[in-house]
Design an enzyme around this catalytic site. Sequence first.
Site, PDB file in Angstrom:
ATOM      1  N   ALA A 292       0.935  -1.174  -0.068  1.00 43.05           N
ATOM      2  CA  ALA A 292      -0.220   0.189   0.450  1.00 43.05           C
ATOM      3  C   ALA A 292       0.610   1.122  -0.065  1.00 43.05           C
ATOM      4  O   ALA A 292       0.485   2.265  -0.940  1.00 43.05           O
ATOM      5  CB  ALA A 292      -0.856   0.188   1.256  1.00 43.05           C
TER       6      ALA A 292
ATOM      7  N   CYS B 163     -26.403 -12.321  -4.894  1.00 42.11           N
ATOM      8  CA  CYS B 163     -26.189 -12.330  -6.607  1.00 42.11           C
ATOM      9  C   CYS B 163     -27.487 -11.632  -7.581  1.00 42.11           C
ATOM     10  O   CYS B 163     -28.285 -12.592  -6.849  1.00 42.11           O
ATOM     11  CB  CYS B 163     -25.709 -13.876  -6.552  1.00 42.11           C
ATOM     12  SG  CYS B 163     -25.313 -14.294  -8.461  1.00 42.11           S
TER      13      CYS B 163
ATOM     14  N   HIS C 295      -4.197  -9.908  -2.986  1.00 38.23           N
ATOM     15  CA  HIS C 295      -5.384  -9.836  -1.802  1.00 38.23           C
ATOM     16  C   HIS C 295      -6.994  -9.487  -2.450  1.00 38.23           C
ATOM     17  O   HIS C 295      -7.786  -8.544  -2.412  1.00 38.23           O
ATOM     18  CB  HIS C 295      -5.111  -8.327  -0.783  1.00 38.23           C
ATOM     19  CG  HIS C 295      -3.998  -9.021   0.075  1.00 38.23           C
ATOM     20  ND1 HIS C 295      -3.033  -8.377   0.704  1.00 38.23           N
ATOM     21  CD2 HIS C 295      -3.605 -10.271  -0.107  1.00 38.23           C
ATOM     22  CE1 HIS C 295      -2.056  -9.314   1.373  1.00 38.23           C
ATOM     23  NE2 HIS C 295      -2.031 -10.777   1.259  1.00 38.23           N
TER      24      HIS C 295
ATOM     25  N   THR D  43       0.319   5.782  -1.740  1.00 35.36           N
ATOM     26  CA  THR D  43       0.228   6.625  -0.922  1.00 35.36           C
ATOM     27  C   THR D  43       0.707   7.824  -1.839  1.00 35.36           C
ATOM     28  O   THR D  43       0.003   9.422  -1.589  1.00 35.36           O
ATOM     29  CB  THR D  43       0.672   7.363   0.949  1.00 35.36           C
ATOM     30  OG1 THR D  43       2.151   6.635   0.148  1.00 35.36           O
ATOM     31  CG2 THR D  43       0.717   5.616   1.512  1.00 35.36           C
TER      32      THR D  43
ATOM     33  N   ARG E 231      -1.630   1.090   7.929  1.00 34.19           N
ATOM     34  CA  ARG E 231      -0.939   0.583   9.426  1.00 34.19           C
ATOM     35  C   ARG E 231      -0.040   2.072  10.088  1.00 34.19           C
ATOM     36  O   ARG E 231       0.460   2.317  10.686  1.00 34.19           O
ATOM     37  CB  ARG E 231       0.406   0.192   9.219  1.00 34.19           C
ATOM     38  CG  ARG E 231      -1.009  -1.640   9.437  1.00 34.19           C
ATOM     39  CD  ARG E 231      -0.134  -3.045   9.269  1.00 34.19           C
ATOM     40  NE  ARG E 231      -0.557  -3.889   9.330  1.00 34.19           N
ATOM     41  CZ  ARG E 231      -1.404  -4.670   8.354  1.00 34.19           C
ATOM     42  NH1 ARG E 231      -1.014  -3.497   7.175  1.00 34.19           N
ATOM     43  NH2 ARG E 231      -2.755  -5.234   8.127  1.00 34.19           N
TER      44      ARG E 231
ATOM     45  N   GLN F 241       0.454  -6.184  -3.680  1.00 33.03           N
ATOM     46  CA  GLN F 241      -1.058  -6.741  -1.825  1.00 33.03           C
ATOM     47  C   GLN F 241      -2.380  -5.558  -1.757  1.00 33.03           C
ATOM     48  O   GLN F 241      -3.273  -6.060  -1.736  1.00 33.03           O
ATOM     49  CB  GLN F 241      -0.618  -6.704  -0.971  1.00 33.03           C
ATOM     50  CG  GLN F 241       0.854  -7.759  -0.927  1.00 33.03           C
ATOM     51  CD  GLN F 241       1.041  -7.479   0.572  1.00 33.03           C
ATOM     52  OE1 GLN F 241       1.759  -7.653   1.329  1.00 33.03           O
ATOM     53  NE2 GLN F 241       2.667  -6.334   0.211  1.00 33.03           N
TER      54      GLN F 241
HETATM   55  N1  APR Z   1       7.219   6.282   0.609  1.00 34.42           N
HETATM   56  C1  APR Z   1       8.163   5.178   1.183  1.00 34.42           C
HETATM   57  N2  APR Z   1       6.745   3.796   2.065  1.00 34.42           N
HETATM   58  C2  APR Z   1       6.156   4.526   2.277  1.00 34.42           C
HETATM   59  C3  APR Z   1       5.084   5.271   1.604  1.00 34.42           C
HETATM   60  C4  APR Z   1       5.961   6.695   0.542  1.00 34.42           C
HETATM   61  N3  APR Z   1       5.388   7.506   0.074  1.00 34.42           N
HETATM   62  N4  APR Z   1       4.093   5.048   2.602  1.00 34.42           N
HETATM   63  C5  APR Z   1       3.925   4.480   2.733  1.00 34.42           C
HETATM   64  N5  APR Z   1       5.221   3.725   2.796  1.00 34.42           N
HETATM   65  C6  APR Z   1       4.814   2.211   3.981  1.00 34.42           C
HETATM   66  C7  APR Z   1       4.630   2.450   5.091  1.00 34.42           C
HETATM   67  O1  APR Z   1       5.756   3.239   6.029  1.00 34.42           O
HETATM   68  C8  APR Z   1       3.874   1.174   5.765  1.00 34.42           C
HETATM   69  O2  APR Z   1       5.251   0.923   6.068  1.00 34.42           O
HETATM   70  O3  APR Z   1       4.632   1.909   3.213  1.00 34.42           O
HETATM   71  C9  APR Z   1       4.314   0.167   3.948  1.00 34.42           C
HETATM   72  C10 APR Z   1       2.807   0.421   4.001  1.00 34.42           C
HETATM   73  O4  APR Z   1       2.753  -0.966   4.806  1.00 34.42           O
HETATM   74  P1  APR Z   1       0.814  -1.551   5.413  1.00 34.42           P
HETATM   75  O5  APR Z   1       0.002   0.085   5.414  1.00 34.42           O
HETATM   76  O6  APR Z   1       0.922  -2.673   6.275  1.00 34.42           O
HETATM   77  O7  APR Z   1       0.424  -2.186   4.405  1.00 34.42           O
HETATM   78  P2  APR Z   1       1.179  -3.227   3.171  1.00 34.42           P
HETATM   79  O8  APR Z   1       1.954  -3.640   3.404  1.00 34.42           O
HETATM   80  O9  APR Z   1       0.466  -3.701   1.812  1.00 34.42           O
HETATM   81  O10 APR Z   1       0.158  -4.885   4.498  1.00 34.42           O
HETATM   82  C11 APR Z   1      -0.290  -5.803   3.138  1.00 34.42           C
HETATM   83  O11 APR Z   1      -2.246  -6.027   4.684  1.00 34.42           O
HETATM   84  O12 APR Z   1      -4.392  -4.680   5.962  1.00 34.42           O
HETATM   85  C12 APR Z   1      -3.697  -5.966   4.914  1.00 34.42           C
HETATM   86  O13 APR Z   1      -4.912  -6.590   2.706  1.00 34.42           O
HETATM   87  C13 APR Z   1      -4.234  -5.484   3.352  1.00 34.42           C
HETATM   88  O14 APR Z   1      -2.345  -6.005   1.619  1.00 34.42           O
HETATM   89  C14 APR Z   1      -3.012  -4.804   2.766  1.00 34.42           C
HETATM   90  C15 APR Z   1      -2.080  -6.104   4.221  1.00 34.42           C
HETATM   91 ZN    ZN Z   2     -24.068 -15.935  -7.847  1.00 35.81          ZN
END
Ligand code: APR
Ligand code: ZN
Length: 262
Positions: free
Chosen positions: A26, A156, A123, A30, A38, A103
């Site tokens: 994710a 559905c 995901h 951003t 998180r 993801q």
């Molecule tokens: N540059 C660098 N790092 C970044 C930036 C950015 N612009 N923006 C956010 N981050 C980092 C954050 O510091 C964090 O460590 O990206 C990481 C995102 O981590 P999560 O929010 O945990 O996302 P992710 O790892 O994709 O989560 C995995 O958890 O909730 C479930 O299904 C959901 O696919 C997701 C899975």
């Molecule tokens: Zn159906």
Amino acid sequence: MVAPHLRQTLHDALLASRRLVIFTGAGLSTESGVPDFRTPGSPWMANRPIPFEAFVASAEARREAWRRKFIMDDSFAGAQPSPVHRLLADFVREGRAIGLITQNIDGLHQEAGTPADRLVELHGNGTYATCLDCGLRHELATIRPVFETTGRAPRCEDCDGVVKSATISFGQRMPEAAMRQADQWAREADLFLVIGSSLVVHPAAQLPLVAKANGAALVIVNREATPLDSAADLVVRGEIGAAFAGLAVAQATGMDSMPVRL
Ligand code: APR
Ligand code: ZN
């Protein structure tokens, strides 16, 4: 800020790789305005996730899940792929990356032009919905007005089964074909590049170690530390946009002979 020498090491390694596999979280989105899960203050943290079992069992849980979904969708409506989404799509399209494992559920890799046969979504995808019984795809544009007027969670059109956003919720089975493909790419990689993931959600977070165990170099680009940093050959701690600034696939010519060195 990303130290220039670190950025150059990252760029050189990517351009020298002949079997690059990209793994995104994710954090990549951003910079497109889609909040990650998180980072403190993330709107996703306002509610405890609704586990799959509860969604299936309770009409009230389904109503709440759809209510939250449309609120979140509105908060990043119109999000566009970032320059890094587009760069990664170039790496895949130009055959410099054998696959992109995400993801993320935002559909921005597709919008950036990443070839569908080289992309797996571990995901799922939140831009449409499916019937849990027969798999029929349902468009959100059709579901939303009905939900908002009746207050009832969608059923559905074909079999009256439970319809859910095409994402994988906690407690829901992982997509088998996507996991198999991701595992195979991880085993084939000479360079496994993690971008913007906290690497705390399994089984996805195992893939970098599968790649490493099969001879790949591991690179992690992330703002914060991750549990796999100690296993990485290169950690670029900083903003994703800054880490990839100035990199273009076109530079790749003439570096094919170099093995990946980190
Ligand atoms: N540059 C660098 N790092 C970044 C930036 C950015 N612009 N923006 C956010 N981050 C980092 C954050 O510091 C964090 O460590 O990206 C990481 C995102 O981590 P999560 O929010 O945990 O996302 P992710 O790892 O994709 O989560 C995995 O958890 O909730 C479930 O299904 C959901 O696919 C997701 C899975
Ligand atoms: Zn159906």
